[in-house]
Design a protein around this motif. Structure first.
Motif, PDB file in Angstrom:
ATOM      1  N   ARG A 104      51.856  32.901  36.480  1.00 31.63           N
ATOM      2  CA  ARG A 104      50.577  33.575  36.735  1.00 31.63           C
ATOM      3  C   ARG A 104      50.449  33.912  38.220  1.00 31.63           C
ATOM      4  NH1 ARG A 104      46.103  30.070  35.703  1.00 31.63           N
ATOM      5  NH2 ARG A 104      47.625  28.466  35.226  1.00 31.63           N
ATOM      6  N   ALA A 105      50.865  32.968  39.071  1.00 30.82           N
ATOM      7  CA  ALA A 105      50.798  33.208  40.516  1.00 30.82           C
ATOM      8  C   ALA A 105      51.616  34.445  40.879  1.00 30.82           C
ATOM      9  CB  ALA A 105      51.324  31.988  41.277  1.00 30.82           C
ATOM     10  N   PHE A 106      52.808  34.544  40.261  1.00 29.82           N
ATOM     11  CA  PHE A 106      53.685  35.667  40.565  1.00 29.82           C
ATOM     12  C   PHE A 106      53.028  36.987  40.154  1.00 29.82           C
ATOM     13  CE2 PHE A 106      57.003  38.701  39.518  1.00 29.82           C
ATOM     14  CZ  PHE A 106      57.765  38.664  40.677  1.00 29.82           C
ATOM     15  N   VAL A 107      52.472  36.994  38.937  1.00 35.36           N
ATOM     16  CA  VAL A 107      51.831  38.222  38.438  1.00 35.36           C
ATOM     17  C   VAL A 107      50.664  38.624  39.336  1.00 35.36           C
ATOM     18  CG1 VAL A 107      50.476  39.196  36.550  1.00 35.36           C
ATOM     19  CG2 VAL A 107      52.532  37.863  36.052  1.00 35.36           C
ATOM     20  N   LEU A 108      49.879  37.634  39.763  1.00 37.28           N
ATOM     21  CA  LEU A 108      48.706  37.950  40.580  1.00 37.28           C
ATOM     22  C   LEU A 108      49.099  38.413  41.986  1.00 37.28           C
ATOM     23  CD1 LEU A 108      46.278  35.133  39.439  1.00 37.28           C
ATOM     24  CD2 LEU A 108      46.116  37.579  38.953  1.00 37.28           C
ATOM     25  N   VAL A 109      50.159  37.808  42.519  1.00 36.05           N
ATOM     26  CA  VAL A 109      50.630  38.263  43.834  1.00 36.05           C
ATOM     27  C   VAL A 109      51.065  39.716  43.733  1.00 36.05           C
ATOM     28  CG1 VAL A 109      52.530  38.077  45.488  1.00 36.05           C
ATOM     29  CG2 VAL A 109      51.282  36.035  44.796  1.00 36.05           C
ATOM     30  N   PHE A 110      51.787  40.025  42.650  1.00 33.32           N
ATOM     31  CA  PHE A 110      52.236  41.403  42.491  1.00 33.32           C
ATOM     32  C   PHE A 110      51.034  42.332  42.338  1.00 33.32           C
ATOM     33  CE2 PHE A 110      53.796  45.087  40.204  1.00 33.32           C
ATOM     34  CZ  PHE A 110      54.829  45.449  41.054  1.00 33.32           C
ATOM     35  N   ASP A 111      50.051  41.860  41.585  1.00 35.16           N
ATOM     36  CA  ASP A 111      48.870  42.671  41.323  1.00 35.16           C
ATOM     37  C   ASP A 111      48.059  42.937  42.597  1.00 35.16           C
ATOM     38  OD1 ASP A 111      47.565  43.909  39.024  1.00 35.16           O
ATOM     39  OD2 ASP A 111      45.837  42.782  39.769  1.00 35.16           O
ATOM     40  N   THR A 112      48.040  41.955  43.487  1.00 32.18           N
ATOM     41  CA  THR A 112      47.221  42.091  44.706  1.00 32.18           C
ATOM     42  C   THR A 112      48.051  42.485  45.915  1.00 32.18           C
ATOM     43  OG1 THR A 112      47.503  39.745  45.138  1.00 32.18           O
ATOM     44  CG2 THR A 112      45.521  40.377  43.955  1.00 32.18           C
ATOM     45  N   ARG A 113      49.275  42.971  45.702  1.00 34.78           N
ATOM     46  CA  ARG A 113      50.216  43.154  46.816  1.00 34.78           C
ATOM     47  C   ARG A 113      49.655  44.032  47.934  1.00 34.78           C
ATOM     48  NH1 ARG A 113      51.496  45.951  42.431  1.00 34.78           N
ATOM     49  NH2 ARG A 113      52.200  48.115  42.538  1.00 34.78           N
TER      50      ARG A 113
END
Lengths: 277, 231
Positions: free
Chosen positions: B141-150
């Motif tokens: 989830r952290a990875f997805v959110l980091v990508f989402d908020t890049r």
């Protein structure tokens, strides 16, 4: 998506590449020295000559004398080049330095406001300080255990003034280098003891001028020491000794005498011929 | 004041190769520190942003406080670590650009982690339910959110760069301000101020501000282009 990833990887490699750059082959030494030798521009004049001759690069860390000796004690420099004889002899006596060699001298000057409210001007630094203390005229002290600070404390003592007791609002200890002390004195129209080299190269003088100079007591001797490899085995003894040998050699001594600002010589070489062995 | 400023502006035009080398060193040290800080700070912040565990509040508070870590204290700690008489003295890093990178990395990592934590936590509030329903683990989830908020994370990186490139306390103590080797823009400015050459100090200051503006401008251009292409 792929393009972003690829450019990110390229960027990462670029950063790592620049981080790995300092893989220099050149021989170098670290010299802990004083703000007066660095800020007066002397090293900028000497080091290129030495490097050209020997291929050894010299990295100068400029601190107060007390701090520079501490850096040597910790083994973080190969050579120490400072100006406080008593502290230097202690350094060698404790076994941190191999041998102390005298290199050159200049002199201290008592600087103050041109209109000299305390009437400190003259040929006698002790009398000048007595008058400043009597008038409680603003005086800026380095307060940083530097060679100049040590000299200042010596003069107060010799003038018969117990500065620890006599100090008040007029005596301003700033705990910084010669430049900041001069800047402070210039801003507050205060008296300050300075080494002539830094004073000559200092540009923000304002209303300050030299008031006392030429007193024999104002003599300021510089000495150089190799940090003892017996204490700190990583010390680059060979390269460090080459630098010391060059400083006291006729060539190094001539280079010191050559350094002038506005036609005025800043440092006077006085290495003992015996030291040139 | 105005006179010094005028002279400074004129001086900027005359600055030479030496200044260019100093500016490059500043960039190299600070960008490397930010990059290394991101390697640690982004995963750390993102993980803190999506997880809940006892004592998390304390960790977050400490992290936020460390955004204001005094540079000179970090410098002193790194100095004692890297000194020949210190635990890592054998590396011989003191008074090298490497030591400055270490110090600045320590300085910016908490800043990056704290900002990423906030950004990811906010995103988690919006998308978390959805991701949890997909039964993704915390790291995923952290990875997805980091990508989402890049694109927002770029700001965190820029803040870290600003902090690194403008500090003088840490690089002065661990680098030693050695001419041609560890002299950065900020230590050069401090040196010229001490020498009383205020116009030159100010001119160098203008150059530094120019560099910061250029880096920020470049970052927002790249960000805008990327948003158009992939946003």
């Amino acid at each position: 998506m792929d393009r972003i990833r690829r450019s990110l990887i390229a960027l990462a490699l670029l950063f790592l590449g620049t981080a790995a750059v300092p893989a220099q082959e050149q021989r170098s030494i670290t010299v802990a020295s004083t703000t007066s030798t660095e800020q007066s521009g002397l090293f900028g004049h000497l080091l290129p000559r030495f490097t050209q001759k020997t291929g050894i690069q010299v990295k100068v860390v400029a601190l107060g004398t007390g701090q520079a000796l501490d850096v040597g004690r910790r083994g973080d420099a190969d050579v120490v080049f400072v100006h406080d004889r008593a502290a230097e002899e202690k350094f060698v006596g404790e076994g941190f330095g191999v041998k102390r060699l005298e290199v050159m001298y200049n002199d201290f000057v008592l600087v103050g406001p041109k209109d000299d409210p305390a009437k400190a001007a003259g040929k006698d630094v002790l009398e000048g300080l007595r008058r400043i203390a009597a008038a409680k005229a603003p005086f800026v002290s380095r307060g940083d255990r530097s060679g100049t600070h040590a000299a200042e404390l010596r003069y107060w003592k010799d003038a018969g003034i117990d500065i620890a007791a006599a100090r008040g609002e007029w005596y301003r200890e700033i705990g910084q280098g010669m430049g900041p002390a001069l800047n402070t004195a210039s801003a507050q129209n205060a008296y300050v003891l300075a080494d002539r080299g830094t004073w000559l190269s200092f540009k923000n003088r304002g209303d300050l001028a030299i008031l006392v100079e030429g007193d024999r007591r104002l003599f300021n001797q510089y000495g150089v020491m190799l940090v003892n490899p017996a204490k700190h085995p990583h010390v680059k003894a060979q390269e460090g000794q080459a630098f010391i040998d060059w400083l006291v050699s006729p060539e190094g001594q001539a280079a010191i005498a050559d350094y002038k600002i506005g036609g005025e010589q800043l440092f006077f070489p006085n290495a003992a011929p015996a030291g040139r062995a | 004041m105005m006179e010094s400023l005028g002279q400074a502006v004129l001086l900027v035009g005359t600055l030479d190769r030496e200044v260019a080398a100093i500016a490059l060193l500043s960039l190299r040290v600070s960008l490397t520190a930010v990059f290394l800080g991101c390697l640690v700070g982004v995963p750390l912040g993102a993980f803190l942003g999506v997880t809940r565990f006892p004592g998390r509040g304390v960790v977050v508070a400490v992290l936020n406080a460390f955004m204001g870590l005094p540079a000179v204290v970090v410098g002193l700690l790194v100095y004692l670590l890297l000194s020949r008489s210190g635990p890592l003295g054998g590396l011989g890093l003191l008074f090298t650009p490497g030591a400055m990178i270490v110090a600045q990395t320590l300085l910016v990592t908490p800043l990056i982690a704290a900002l990423v934590r906030q950004i990811v936590e906010d995103a988690d509030r919006e998308l978390g339910e959805q991701l949890r329903s997909l039964r993704l683990g915390s790291w995923r989830r952290a990875f997805v959110l980091v990508f989402d908020t890049r694109f927002s994370l770029v700001v965190a990186t820029l803040a870290a760069f600003g902090r690194a490139v403008s500090e003088v306390g840490a690089v002065l103590v661990v680098g030693g301000n050695i001419a041609g080797f560890t002299r950065t823009m900020t230590t050069a400015i401090s040196l010229e101020t001490q020498k009383g050459d205020l116009p030159l100090a100010l001119a160098l200051g203008l150059v530094l501000i120019g560099i910061v503006l250029a880096v920020n401008g470049l970052a927002s251009t790249v960000r805008a282009a990327a948003m158009r292409a992939y946003g």
